[in-house]
Design an enzyme around this catalytic site. Structure first.
Site, PDB file in Angstrom:
ATOM      1  N   SER A 155       0.809  -1.453   0.070  1.00 28.77           N
ATOM      2  CA  SER A 155       0.357  -0.321  -0.039  1.00 28.77           C
ATOM      3  C   SER A 155       1.425   1.375   0.032  1.00 28.77           C
ATOM      4  O   SER A 155       1.709   1.090   0.929  1.00 28.77           O
ATOM      5  CB  SER A 155      -0.706  -0.256   1.150  1.00 28.77           C
ATOM      6  OG  SER A 155       0.010  -0.252   2.243  1.00 28.77           O
TER       7      SER A 155
ATOM      8  N   GLY B  58       4.636   1.897   1.671  1.00 28.05           N
ATOM      9  CA  GLY B  58       5.075   2.376   0.940  1.00 28.05           C
ATOM     10  C   GLY B  58       6.188   4.037   1.759  1.00 28.05           C
ATOM     11  O   GLY B  58       7.024   3.650   1.534  1.00 28.05           O
TER      12      GLY B  58
ATOM     13  N   GLU C 269       5.692  -0.920  -6.040  1.00 21.28           N
ATOM     14  CA  GLU C 269       5.087  -0.793  -6.906  1.00 21.28           C
ATOM     15  C   GLU C 269       4.254  -0.421  -5.295  1.00 21.28           C
ATOM     16  O   GLU C 269       3.638  -1.969  -4.968  1.00 21.28           O
ATOM     17  CB  GLU C 269       4.928  -1.818  -7.142  1.00 21.28           C
ATOM     18  CG  GLU C 269       6.107  -2.136  -8.391  1.00 21.28           C
ATOM     19  CD  GLU C 269       5.039  -1.949  -9.392  1.00 21.28           C
ATOM     20  OE1 GLU C 269       4.467  -1.591 -10.075  1.00 21.28           O
ATOM     21  OE2 GLU C 269       6.675  -2.225 -10.660  1.00 21.28           O
TER      22      GLU C 269
ATOM     23  N   CYS D 276      -4.905  -4.725  -7.423  1.00 16.82           N
ATOM     24  CA  CYS D 276      -3.868  -3.122  -7.739  1.00 16.82           C
ATOM     25  C   CYS D 276      -4.401  -2.981  -8.705  1.00 16.82           C
ATOM     26  O   CYS D 276      -4.987  -1.277  -8.853  1.00 16.82           O
ATOM     27  CB  CYS D 276      -1.932  -3.770  -7.538  1.00 16.82           C
ATOM     28  SG  CYS D 276      -1.097  -4.334  -8.388  1.00 16.82           S
TER      29      CYS D 276
HETATM   30  P1  NAD Z   1       0.431  -3.132   2.885  1.00 14.94           P
HETATM   31  O1  NAD Z   1       1.541  -2.281   2.569  1.00 14.94           O
HETATM   32  O2  NAD Z   1      -0.384  -3.649   4.438  1.00 14.94           O
HETATM   33  O3  NAD Z   1       1.683  -4.854   3.252  1.00 14.94           O
HETATM   34  C1  NAD Z   1       2.378  -4.635   2.316  1.00 14.94           C
HETATM   35  C2  NAD Z   1       3.628  -5.489   2.703  1.00 14.94           C
HETATM   36  O4  NAD Z   1       4.826  -5.081   3.669  1.00 14.94           O
HETATM   37  C3  NAD Z   1       3.071  -6.396   3.531  1.00 14.94           C
HETATM   38  O5  NAD Z   1       4.299  -8.017   3.680  1.00 14.94           O
HETATM   39  C4  NAD Z   1       3.861  -6.198   5.780  1.00 14.94           C
HETATM   40  O6  NAD Z   1       3.607  -7.268   6.086  1.00 14.94           O
HETATM   41  C5  NAD Z   1       4.462  -4.884   4.730  1.00 14.94           C
HETATM   42  N1  NAD Z   1       4.739  -4.520   5.982  1.00 14.94           N
HETATM   43  C6  NAD Z   1       4.116  -3.926   6.354  1.00 14.94           C
HETATM   44  N2  NAD Z   1       4.360  -2.166   7.360  1.00 14.94           N
HETATM   45  C7  NAD Z   1       5.508  -2.630   6.589  1.00 14.94           C
HETATM   46  C8  NAD Z   1       7.131  -1.902   7.383  1.00 14.94           C
HETATM   47  N3  NAD Z   1       5.777  -0.139   8.303  1.00 14.94           N
HETATM   48  N4  NAD Z   1       7.811  -1.576   7.118  1.00 14.94           N
HETATM   49  C9  NAD Z   1       8.252  -2.481   6.001  1.00 14.94           C
HETATM   50  N5  NAD Z   1       7.044  -3.784   5.534  1.00 14.94           N
HETATM   51  C10 NAD Z   1       6.179  -3.413   6.689  1.00 14.94           C
HETATM   52  O7  NAD Z   1      -0.384  -4.241   2.397  1.00 14.94           O
HETATM   53  P2  NAD Z   1      -0.665  -5.297   1.451  1.00 14.94           P
HETATM   54  O8  NAD Z   1      -2.286  -5.266   2.446  1.00 14.94           O
HETATM   55  O9  NAD Z   1      -0.369  -6.655   2.036  1.00 14.94           O
HETATM   56  O10 NAD Z   1      -1.260  -4.925   0.223  1.00 14.94           O
HETATM   57  C11 NAD Z   1      -3.020  -4.955  -0.655  1.00 14.94           C
HETATM   58  C12 NAD Z   1      -2.128  -3.699  -1.260  1.00 14.94           C
HETATM   59  O11 NAD Z   1      -0.778  -3.429  -1.550  1.00 14.94           O
HETATM   60  C13 NAD Z   1      -2.785  -2.438  -1.774  1.00 14.94           C
HETATM   61  O12 NAD Z   1      -3.082  -1.629  -1.796  1.00 14.94           O
HETATM   62  C14 NAD Z   1      -2.130  -2.851  -3.426  1.00 14.94           C
HETATM   63  O13 NAD Z   1      -3.059  -1.879  -4.297  1.00 14.94           O
HETATM   64  C15 NAD Z   1      -0.780  -3.069  -3.299  1.00 14.94           C
HETATM   65  N6  NAD Z   1      -0.418  -3.683  -4.066  1.00 14.94           N
HETATM   66  C16 NAD Z   1       0.041  -2.983  -5.000  1.00 14.94           C
HETATM   67  C17 NAD Z   1       0.724  -3.568  -6.197  1.00 14.94           C
HETATM   68  C18 NAD Z   1       1.031  -3.288  -7.056  1.00 14.94           C
HETATM   69  O14 NAD Z   1       1.974  -4.012  -8.108  1.00 14.94           O
HETATM   70  N7  NAD Z   1       1.382  -1.648  -7.582  1.00 14.94           N
HETATM   71  C19 NAD Z   1       0.973  -5.363  -6.417  1.00 14.94           C
HETATM   72  C20 NAD Z   1      -0.214  -6.021  -5.502  1.00 14.94           C
HETATM   73  C21 NAD Z   1      -0.417  -4.938  -4.410  1.00 14.94           C
END
Ligand code: NAD
Length: 502
Positions: free
Chosen positions: A251, A255, A272, A306
């Protein structure tokens, strides 16, 4: 580069001209009942464990490790040793190892497909596409190269630009598409000579741990590792001074935290992130055909993609007809357990996301928006995180469902009459992942497409990817594309070498 016959629809149908799952392979050792970390060429457990639930049935999935800081330090030290060894292996040999890894993965298509259904709730055919796409991606990336560039070759001086590995890299993946999104990182990271530590989401760790376990057969210790853990694991990895690059998929909100943490040591990062893809439908389309295509991309993975269509703008001349067809699709689509053969829309993948989607629905109700179908069929006989798909007819542009990414089966469908205005509305977002135009007049479509602010622009299609082309993102959807040659360069340092005769 691949030819046009390999133009693919991501996660909607499998790569064309490819057959999968036909290789018989020695299945010794890889079982799908126990799941462990992969550290320094070995499987390892932790004192503390956790598990997720199958989102269709709420039954517990197997236990997975919960890493400590000590496990992270061990993995990073092993990655440093692995990176040193791996960087000395020739490009050709690294490519062969990755191709052998892809062949082995092909021997486990069924097992990886089933684990995806259990951890993600995806319908079986979509889960299989994820695995097929993983294999295809590795093979396609292996066809790419990054030759040295000769900048000057004069009598007195030779100047080249070349790409060198970064060393220890980390791939953080979200819970949607964990296997395929890991392969988007494994193939380019390892081909270019890096060691990679994968960190799956706590909500979908299973397939990623198994990918790294499979990798033990093909890569030296420390080159491909995977760590499962709780919320502190990601921050430990991004803060570690010995990590050179973090490739993050997730997300926008996370990010930003990852970038902030990486800034302390000026780590290389790629992002991403989320999307809020618009689809602009022009007046000259066949409503039934276009509505079905848009509805199916919007509901692919229950909207948890996404680059799903998340906002639809339909010209007023065909608005009623397109809206009616989308609603018909949403109303009749089979919602159910991913293992049921006729399921098209599975559950929401985990409880926090389920609660978030319900919040969106509550918000829509409170704002008294026009929800279709008028009478949403109840979900019967299902225990999991199921939500019936709904369309929101012509909400205002500032409604939350238009502005934010619901990441669920909720689709706002708006009306337009002026081309410049609809382009402005489509671009009026912080996101810039994908956007599509639907028109039988390709001149009109090109004209609109040229003005869309997104990394991936599609005409008469949506969510289509090709592993040899950059999967790009603009604005707050991220930067540092994955896939293609552009993606390869992200895993490298650039080095200029000047040589003079003596
Ligand atoms: P998220 O951002 O909550 O988590 C993503 C990853 O980051 C997980 O492995 C999580 O454990 C880790 N994480 C969480 N906090 C962190 C921190 N402080 N430091 C480092 N790592 C941390 O996202 P989600 O809910 O797992 O996935 C859904 C989101 O991902 C949606 O917004 C979707 O659009 C996006 N997404 C983007 C793409 C792309 O290629 N652009 C692809 C798939 C999903």
């Amino acid at each position: 580069m691949a030819d046009n016959t390999e133009s693919l629809v991501y996660l909607t149908r499998p790569p064309e001209n490819q057959t999968f799952g036909n290789i018989s392979h020695d299945k010794n050792q890889l079982t799908f009942t126990s799941f462990q970390n992969v550290i320094d060429g070995e499987l390892s457990s932790t004192e503390l464990t956790r598990s997720t639930v199958n989102p269709s049935t709420l039954e517990a999935n197997p236990k997975v490790p919960v890493c400590t800081q000590h496990d992270v330090d061990k993995a990073i030290a092993a990655a440093q040793r692995g990176a040193e060894v791996w960087a000395k292996v020739s490009w050709e040999e690294r490519k062969k190892a990755l191709e052998a890894f892809a062949d082995a993965l092909e021997g486990y298509v069924t097992e990886f497909t089933h684990i995806t259904v259990r951890e993600n709730g995806l319908p079986l055919p979509l889960a299989k596409i994820d695995v097929d796409w993983s294999i295809y991606t590795i093979r396609e990336i292996c066809k790419l190269s990054l030759p040295d560039k000769v900048i000057e070759a004069s009598r007195g001086r030779h100047v080249i630009e070349r790409y060198t590995p970064i060393g220890v890299t980390v791939g953080i993946v979200p819970w949607n598409g964990p296997i395929v999104l890991s392969c988007f990182k494994i193939a380019p990271a390892l081909l270019t000579g890096n060691a990679l530590i994968l960190k799956p989401s706590p909500f979908a760790p299973y397939g990623v741990l198994k990918l790294a376990e499979l990798g033990l057969r093909f890569f030296p210790p420390g080159v491909l590792q995977a760590l499962s853990g709780n919320d502190d694991l990601g921050p430990w990895l991004t803060a570690h001074p010995d990590v050179g690059r973090v490739s993050f998929t997730g997300s926008c909100a996370t990010g930003k935290k990852v970038m902030a943490s990486c800034s302390a040591h000026l780590k290389r990062v790629s992002m991403e992130l989320g999307g809020n893809d618009p689809a602009i439908v022009c007046e000259n389309v066949n409503p039934a055909i276009v509505a079905e295509r848009i509805a199916s991309v919007a509901l692919s993975r229950s909207g948890q993609l996404c680059m799903a269509v998340k906002r639809v703008y339909v010209h007023e001349a065909v608005y009623d007809a397109v809206l009616a067809e989308i609603v018909k699709y949403f109303e009749n689509v089979k919602v159910g357990d991913g293992f049921d053969s006729d399921t098209v829309v599975g559950p929401i993948s985990n409880r926090p996301q389920y609660e978030r989607v319900k919040e969106f629905l509550a918000d829509i109700e409170e704002a008294k928006l026009d929800v279709l179908p008028k009478r949403v069929k109840p979900i019967e006989g299902l225990k999991g995180f199921f939500v019936r798909p709904v369309v929101v007819a012509n909400p205002p542009d500032d409604a939350r469902v238009v502005v934010d990414e619901p990441f669920g089966p909720i689709l706002p469908v708006m009306k337009w009459s002026n081309e410049a205005d609809v382009i402005r509305r489509a671009n009026n977002t912080d996101y810039g992942l994908g956007a599509s135009v639907w028109s039988r007049d390709l001149g009109q479509a090109d004209n609109i497409a040229d003005k869309l602010q997104a990394g991936n622009v599609w005409i008469n299609t949506h969510a289509e990817l090709q592993a040899s082309a950059a999967f790009a993102c603009h604005k707050q959807s991220g930067f540092g594309s994955e896939l293609g040659v552009t993606g390869l360069t992200g895993w490298c340092n650039v080095q200029a070498v000047y040589t003079r005769p003596l």
